[in-house]
Design an enzyme around this catalytic site. Structure first.
Site, PDB file in Angstrom:
ATOM      1  N   TYR A 144       0.824  -1.251  -0.155  1.00  0.00           N
ATOM      2  CA  TYR A 144       0.026   0.044   0.013  1.00  0.00           C
ATOM      3  C   TYR A 144       0.842   1.209  -0.091  1.00  0.00           C
ATOM      4  O   TYR A 144       1.535   1.499   0.901  1.00  0.00           O
ATOM      5  CB  TYR A 144      -1.013   0.146   1.164  1.00  0.00           C
ATOM      6  N   LYS A 172      -1.477  -1.398  -4.032  1.00  0.00           N
ATOM      7  CA  LYS A 172      -2.527  -0.547  -3.923  1.00  0.00           C
ATOM      8  C   LYS A 172      -1.992   0.857  -4.015  1.00  0.00           C
ATOM      9  O   LYS A 172      -1.250   1.356  -3.220  1.00  0.00           O
ATOM     10  CB  LYS A 172      -3.257  -0.748  -2.679  1.00  0.00           C
TER      11      LYS A 172
END
Length: 308
Positions: A144, A172
């Site tokens: 992320y 992500k």
């Protein structure tokens, strides 16, 4: 509902909502509401996956025990109808490993691991951190990359090296740098998911395969339709759907803090998870709520028609 879409090119499906953590009015974890919300998101709105205990799940203010309880409740509620991804990232590698192992025992389908925040590790340290976490379990890992919150980006060269790890399969992306995303995707097999609702369609255009969304609480079905339209080559329809979603993204992601906004919207809709947040977050103000309702009505969100 059919089992979630999953291929090596799309390991967690197309559409994932980063789910809120429901609390009661006195601030206690509401496990029953979490299970009911998860079922709605999967069975009614068509999510292929859910991220539990992420930033939108207020992970900084939930205990390890609460994280385990909500994760297990959601896994039990949705079964194999969706990928349930556990947010385990912290700024303490040892703690992150503990959470990762706990999530594996609970039955999570994968791990979301955010860049360590506040302590701003250099790139060599990021490489060591993510590698150590990925080595700790047999679960696939979604990185992320969100420098606006963590304070440090995952550099292109670091992402390319991390992509060599067999357990690190996706990123992500909330970096807001489309060219940086292209640089990584053109040079390795790391799968990209949009982590920024404002850039869902642009990231699809440069190679992302899906979205991990906050607005998905309200419009996951339409975001998924946009993704499918783009995949089928109907760019005009994808743009039309994306344009319709602009007021929703504005309402949830730019007017106040995202968790506050989406919980307020869920409360107006009378759905599980609405309302209560934990300090340092506070409930939405009356003025913010009025604007939120107008913009969600403009975006065609069910439950706000009377405001239009």
């Amino acid at each position: 509902m059919a089992a979630p879409d999953s291929t090596p090119q799309r390991p967690f499906g197309r559409m994932l909502t980063a789910m809120v953590t429901p609390f009661t009015r006195d601030g206690a974890l509401d496990v029953d509401a979490a299970a009911r919300l998860a079922v709605e998101l999967v069975d009614d709105l068509g999510n292929d996956g859910l991220v539990i205990n992420g930033t939108t799940g207020e992970s900084p203010t939930t205990s390890d025990d609460e994280k385990d309880r909500i994760l297990r409740a959601v896994i039990e509620a949705v079964g194999d109808r969706a990928h349930v991804i556990a947010g385990v990232g912290t700024n303490d590698t040892h703690h992150t490993v503990e959470l990762a192992r706990s999530a594996e025992k609970a039955g999570a389908a994968g791990l979301l691991v955010v860049t360590p925040y506040y302590n701003k590790p250099p790139q060599a340290s990021l490489l060591a951190h993510f590698t150590h976490v990925a080595d700790a379990t047999g679960l696939p890992v979604m990185l992320y990359d969100i420098p606006g919150r963590s304070g440090v980006p995952i550099a292109t060269e670091t992402l390319l090296r991390l992509a060599e790890h067999p357990q690190i399969v996706a990123n992500k992306d909330a970096k807001g740098d489309l060219f940086a995303a292209q640089q990584v995707m053109s040079r390795c097999e790391l799968v990209y998911y949009s982590g920024d609702d404002a850039l869902n369609l642009p990231l699809l255009a440069v190679g992302a395969v899906g979205a991990v969304s906050v607005t998905g609480h309200l419009v996951a079905d339409r975001i998924k339709a946009m993704i499918l339209a783009y995949e089928k080559g109907d760019v005009a329809l994808a743009r039309e759907l994306n344009d319709e979603l602009v007021p929703v993204t504005e309402a949830i992601m730019t007017r106040t803090q995202g968790v506050i906004a989406v919980k307020a919207a869920l409360e107006v809709q009378g759905r599980p998870g609405g309302g209560s947040v934990r300090l340092p977050l506070t409930r939405i103000s009356r003025a913010e709520l009025e604007r939120l309702e107008i913009e969600l009505a403009d975006g065609g969100v069910p439950g706000f028609e009377s405001v239009a």
